[in-house]
Enzyme design. Structure first.
Site, PDB file in Angstrom:
ATOM      1  N   LYS A  77       0.858  -1.159  -0.021  1.00  0.00           N
ATOM      2  CA  LYS A  77      -0.029  -0.117   0.079  1.00  0.00           C
ATOM      3  C   LYS A  77       0.896   1.120  -0.076  1.00  0.00           C
ATOM      4  CE  LYS A  77       1.057   1.053   4.607  1.00  0.00           C
ATOM      5  NZ  LYS A  77       1.751   2.205   5.040  1.00  0.00           N
ATOM      6  N   GLY A  84       5.221  -6.333   5.160  1.00  0.00           N
ATOM      7  CA  GLY A  84       5.033  -7.480   6.058  1.00  0.00           C
ATOM      8  C   GLY A  84       3.591  -7.725   6.455  1.00  0.00           C
ATOM      9  N   ASP A 106      -1.750  -2.278  10.135  1.00  0.00           N
ATOM     10  CA  ASP A 106      -1.874  -2.163   8.611  1.00  0.00           C
ATOM     11  C   ASP A 106      -2.378  -3.451   8.196  1.00  0.00           C
ATOM     12  OD1 ASP A 106      -0.718   0.391   8.295  1.00  0.00           O
ATOM     13  OD2 ASP A 106       1.065  -0.207   7.589  1.00  0.00           O
TER      14      ASP A 106
END
Length: 321
Positions: free
Chosen positions: A19, A121, A155
């Site tokens: 992103k 990650g 995230d």
């Protein structure tokens, strides 16, 4: 004996997007050590992949990790292949709520820069959740998976959701945003990584020097949402913002040169993505992105054209063997 323990091995492969942050506002340091943020996440066409292969007859605590051979060279350096990797934590978390869990091997194909401000990650963790959910037939809804994802990091839920989304709180309270037509970007990747806590620490240091106390952000700027909804690159270029950018540049001064080169070669605007050091340069359209990437590559930058929004974590294959 569980059904998966008695069956042959099976591999579920999932891809999940990296992103960029189109808009990132950070409030003051909170008592819990985090910052309140208002962010606009955009999933882009640079994907991590996780292949989860069952180990029939082994306990669900038997979780191993490797890096896939088609990973981008150099990206795997420094990626932990033990408990510190978020994919292991994701599999453990899901095993706790799955009746049919067995051991699993997780192979990660790395394409998103490590410590690059692009949530690589977190994309891996989202992919691992979806892959293990399918592998163990856990039957969790996307919403239930999102709740587990939030336990792994701010995230990770976005890696599952994809698209475009407003992130409030510490970035984990997500609301989908309308972005019907993809916008085109060029990502300039850095050979250096930047740790998110380090960048936030530098932000606090710079703000203390300024003596200003920022307000807690409550929303993403309406102009950002309106530009995305209209797929208006020119309008979006005028409102790209990242409160972490001065801190990232303070730690990695070369980022200022990358942003300057982006503008010099015709980008509509540029911004450090998240905590950096990846820089996202906005292009007018696909052709413009290709030309911009070529010019930047000629100048010695590691430049990659992408588009977004794209879908979140998605199963790409499911094979018994």
């Amino acid at each position: 004996m569980s059904t998966s323990a008695g069956a042959g091995a099976r591999t579920v492969r999932v891809k999940a997007p990296g992103k960029i942050n189109v808009s990132f506002r950070a409030g003051p340091l909170r008592e819990d050590g985090y910052h309140s943020v208002a962010s606009l996440y955009l999933a882009v066409s640079l994907y991590e992949e996780v292949a989860a292969t069952s180990k029939p007859g082994t306990p669900s605590t038997d979780i191993t990790v490797s890096i896939g051979s088609s990973s981008v060279p150099g990206l795997a350096a420094g990626v932990p292949l033990d408990e510190r990797n978020l994919v292991v934590k994701a599999a453990r978390l899901l095993a706790e709520v799955s009746e049919d869990a067995c051991g699993v091997h997780l192979e990660i194909t790395k394409r998103v820069p490590v410590a690059g401000g692009m949530g690589g990650g977190s994309a891996d963790a989202a992919a691992a959740l979806l892959a293990c959910d399918a592998l163990w037939r856990s039957g969790l809804s996307r919403e239930e998976l999102s709740h587990l994802a939030a336990e792994l990091g701010a995230d990770v839920p976005f890696g599952l959701l994809g698209g475009a989304a407003i992130g409030l709180g510490v970035g984990d309270e997500l609301t989908p945003a309308l972005a019907p037509t993809p916008l085109h970007w060029v990502l300039v990747q850095s050979p250096l990584g930047l740790s998110t806590p380090l960048v936030f620490g530098e932000l606090d240091r710079l703000r203390a020097l300024d003596g200003g106390e920022p307000a807690t952000p409550r929303a993403v700027d309406a102009a950002v949402l309106s530009a995305l909804r209209a797929s208006d690159a020119e309008a979006l270029a005028a409102v790209l913002v990242n409160d972490l950018q001065p801190a990232s540049i303070s730690l990695v001064p070369q980022l200022a040169e990358v942003l300057a080169d982006g503008t010099r070669f015709g980008a509509l605007a540029g911004v450090v993505s998240g905590s950096g050091p990846t820089v996202a340069l906005l292009a007018a359209d696909e052709d413009h992105a290709l030309v911009l990437a070529e010019r930047l590559a000629d100048a010695g930058h590691n430049a990659l054209p992408v588009h977004g929004p794209v879908h979140g974590a998605k199963i790409v294959s499911d094979l018994h063997h």
